[in-house]
Design an enzyme around this catalytic site. Structure first.
Site, PDB file in Angstrom:
ATOM      1  N   LYS A 225      58.024   3.335  23.781  1.00  0.00           N
ATOM      2  CA  LYS A 225      58.749   3.112  22.524  1.00  0.00           C
ATOM      3  C   LYS A 225      60.177   2.687  22.820  1.00  0.00           C
ATOM      4  O   LYS A 225      60.722   3.021  23.865  1.00  0.00           O
ATOM      5  CB  LYS A 225      58.803   4.421  21.721  1.00  0.00           C
TER       6      LYS A 225
ATOM      7  N   ARG B  96      45.328   9.399  17.818  1.00  0.00           N
ATOM      8  CA  ARG B  96      43.893   9.281  17.536  1.00  0.00           C
ATOM      9  C   ARG B  96      43.063   9.620  18.773  1.00  0.00           C
ATOM     10  O   ARG B  96      41.924  10.074  18.668  1.00  0.00           O
ATOM     11  CB  ARG B  96      43.593   7.868  17.013  1.00  0.00           C
TER      12      ARG B  96
HETATM   13  N1  BES Z   1      53.673   9.285  16.529  1.00  0.00           N
HETATM   14  C1  BES Z   1      53.527   7.901  16.240  1.00  0.00           C
HETATM   15  C2  BES Z   1      53.560   7.601  14.753  1.00  0.00           C
HETATM   16  C3  BES Z   1      54.914   7.636  14.099  1.00  0.00           C
HETATM   17  C4  BES Z   1      55.778   6.570  14.198  1.00  0.00           C
HETATM   18  C5  BES Z   1      55.278   8.705  13.320  1.00  0.00           C
HETATM   19  C6  BES Z   1      56.992   6.596  13.563  1.00  0.00           C
HETATM   20  C7  BES Z   1      56.491   8.736  12.670  1.00  0.00           C
HETATM   21  C8  BES Z   1      57.350   7.669  12.789  1.00  0.00           C
HETATM   22  C9  BES Z   1      52.189   7.402  16.776  1.00  0.00           C
HETATM   23  O1  BES Z   1      51.739   8.004  17.931  1.00  0.00           O
HETATM   24  C10 BES Z   1      52.375   5.962  17.096  1.00  0.00           C
HETATM   25  O2  BES Z   1      53.124   5.677  17.975  1.00  0.00           O
HETATM   26  N2  BES Z   1      51.712   5.095  16.345  1.00  0.00           N
HETATM   27  C11 BES Z   1      51.838   3.692  16.532  1.00  0.00           C
HETATM   28  C12 BES Z   1      50.462   3.092  16.473  1.00  0.00           C
HETATM   29  C13 BES Z   1      50.421   1.646  16.851  1.00  0.00           C
HETATM   30  C14 BES Z   1      50.663   1.503  18.327  1.00  0.00           C
HETATM   31  C15 BES Z   1      49.079   1.099  16.476  1.00  0.00           C
HETATM   32  C16 BES Z   1      52.713   3.144  15.418  1.00  0.00           C
HETATM   33  O3  BES Z   1      52.570   3.588  14.274  1.00  0.00           O
HETATM   34  O4  BES Z   1      53.557   2.311  15.709  1.00  0.00           O
HETATM   35 MN    MN Z   2      52.490   7.079  19.694  1.00  0.00          MN
END
Ligand code: BES
Ligand code: MN
Ligand code: ZN
Length: 511
Positions: free
Chosen positions: A272, A346
């Site tokens: 990230k 997931r």
């Molecule tokens: N924990 C994150 C989701 C999240 C993002 C929660 C921002 C709160 C604020 C999750 O693990 C994630 O990173 N999801 C990705 C999925 C994507 C790679 C398909 C996302 O939402 O960007």
């Molecule tokens: Mn994630």
């Protein structure tokens, strides 16, 4: 927070000694001939105070009022949402005062929902995170002065007897919410998977609650290849937590709650960006809400059986970490192509969902900070709800509205699953940006075919960003209301002695 419910008319509230008195005044308030009524009428007359929701007026040393500080707070029509807003504003007005206790009273009869909202809002507004704040250094040998905190609240209504049960429910939810906020707020080095396991153990000291915590060896033996794959890039050992609350007969199928327990989500090799990455310590908010629910269940003792499952690990990028393109085998036997290691929630949930089958559940609800897409879709107001079963969906929607912790149903059309097709495995773990919250749910649904299933995406509702950064404790209120709705009328009778003669099952050894 210490809570007490009392019958208090305004005349009695005026006479009661307390450091701080909050008086909730609705549009239809009718003045009596007590000192507080006089104060309200005078302030209304001068237009210094309106009964609009959230309007407050603070005074100090008011005539013929025994309380040191008085805060009048308007609650408009007296509906729960208005009461919540008013109490937040009123407690805010006391910020910085040395008061350590408060009395909150309704100037007119209160509905059950208004009382619950007021109690929860007091607890919410008075919660202070301190766990990782430094201790104040003593000065001149004198004990250091910690900033004052309100730790005691008396809630006064004209007729307390009729409201004992809703008050008990509100206090239990408040305690569950505090538990959830506390764990979610703790930084990742103070809330590791191991520590979450210990938190669950501590909860299992409550009657009817038991727990089992599995480590890497046991999880490998079970064959949770997908969960393991997320954990493999971290030095912190994973934990798989199994909590049980046995409030009803053994023959009653349980509701299973599955909480995403990513104690820190760096994204893994699909790293990230740096800004706001700290907020990914909240990525175990689903797990925290399960802990909070068990806290409340232990207190309320409803006649229902509940299982809590928490797959807990970090998502880190080290030399052993999962790589984009890797194919992993889940507990269900389905293989997964990991196109993006940041879609890790997931991957841990799918194995927990398969594990849930062994409980022959009446319903399984997973709770997860799953997608940024859900934040974009619904913001911080409603959690995203997906469900394979309409009755379950309706129950959760209603529970959320009741609890002031609402959610909104999103679709699960099979066409959305097209995006998850893989050339190298049974399914891919991501489906691109369009409808990201839905494709995530479609992924989970593949592992939840054996029972009625719902998924709550709490990515937008579990915490606030910015200057008020911190966990909200949602959706503990929604879940507790839902579970109470599933409970039989009466509290379960104490367990009869086991017929086999083996006695009580040992704590921490089942599942
Ligand atoms: N924990 C994150 C989701 C999240 C993002 C929660 C921002 C709160 C604020 C999750 O693990 C994630 O990173 N999801 C990705 C999925 C994507 C790679 C398909 C996302 O939402 O960007
Ligand atoms: Mn994630
Ligand atoms: Zn995550």
């Amino acid at each position: 927070m210490d809570f007490e419910l009392k019958s208090l008319r305004l005349s009695q509230a005026a006479a009661g000694k307390t450091p701080a008195l909050i008086v909730l005044v609705a549009d239809d308030f009718e003045a009596g001939d007590d000192a507080l009524s006089a104060l309200i009428e005078r302030a209304r007359g001068s237009e210094d105070f309106k009964t609009d929701a959230g309007a407050v007026l603070s005074s100090y040393g008011a005539a013929r009022v025994a309380a040191e500080r008085v805060v009048l707070a308007g609650v408009g029509d007296g509906a729960a949402a208005r009461v919540r807003k008013a109490v937040g504003a009123a407690v805010g007005a006391l910020k910085g005062s040395p008061a350590k206790a408060l009395t909150l009273c309704f100037a007119q009869p209160a509905s059950e929902a208004a009382l619950r909202a007021a109690t929860l809002a007091v607890a919410d507004a008075c919660y202070v995170y301190t766990t990782t704040k430094g201790k104040k250094k003593p000065k001149d040998g004198k004990a250091a002065k910690e900033p004052p905190r309100i730790t005691r609240a008396v809630v006064g209504v004209p007729d307390a007897e009729a409201l004992r049960e809703p008050f008990r429910l509100a206090v239990a939810i408040a305690n569950g919410v505090r538990e959830a906020r506390e764990w979610a707020n703790r930084p990742a080095n103070h809330a590791t998977p191991t520590m979450l396991g210990e938190a669950a153990r501590a909860l299992s000291r409550q009657p009817r609650v038991s727990c089992e915590v599995l480590g890497p060896k046991e999880v490998a033996k079970l064959g949770m290849g997908s969960f393991q794959a997320v954990a493999q890039g971290s030095k912190e050992e994973l934990r798989f937590i199994v909590l049980r609350y046995d409030g009803a007969a053994k023959s009653e199928a349980p509701v299973v709650l599955v909480g995403k327990g990513i104690t820190f989500d760096t994204g893994g090799v699909s790293l990230k960006p740096a800004p706001e990455m700290d907020e990914m310590k909240f990525d175990m908010s689903g797990a925290a809400s399960v802990l909070g629910v068990f806290r409340a269940l232990g207190e309320l003792k409803p006649a229902v059986n509940v299982v809590g499952l928490i797959p807990a690990c970090e998502n880190m990028p080290d030399g052993g970490a999962l790589k984009p393109g890797d194919v992993v085998t889940s507990l269900s036997g389905q293989t997964i192509e990991v196109l993006n290691t940041d879609a890790e929630g997931r991957l841990v949930l799918c194995d927990a969902l398969t594990y849930a089958e062994r409980f022959k559940p009446r319903a399984v609800i997973d709770i997860a900070t799953l997608t940024g897409a859900c934040v974009i879709a619904l913001g911080g107001v409603r959690s995203g709800l997906f469900a394979s079963n309409d009755t379950l969906a309706e129950g959760l929607l209603a529970a959320g509205d009741h609890a002031g912790d609402p959610c909104w149903r999103l679709p699960l059309d099979d066409d959305y699953a097209e995006a998850l097709k893989s050339n190298f495995a049974d399914v891919a773990n991501v489906g691109g940006r369009p409808a990201g919250a839905v494709t995530a749910a479609k992924f989970l649904q593949r592992f939840a075919s054996e029972y009625a299933w719902a998924h709550l995406d709490i990515a937008g509702t579990a915490w606030r960003s910015g200057s008020a950064k911190g966990a909200t404790g949602r959706p503990v209120g929604l879940l507790v209301h839902y579970l109470l709705g599933q409970a039989g009328e009466t509290v379960a009778a104490p367990k009869p002695p086991a017929k086999s003669g083996k006695g009580k099952p040992a704590k921490g050894k089942r599942g």
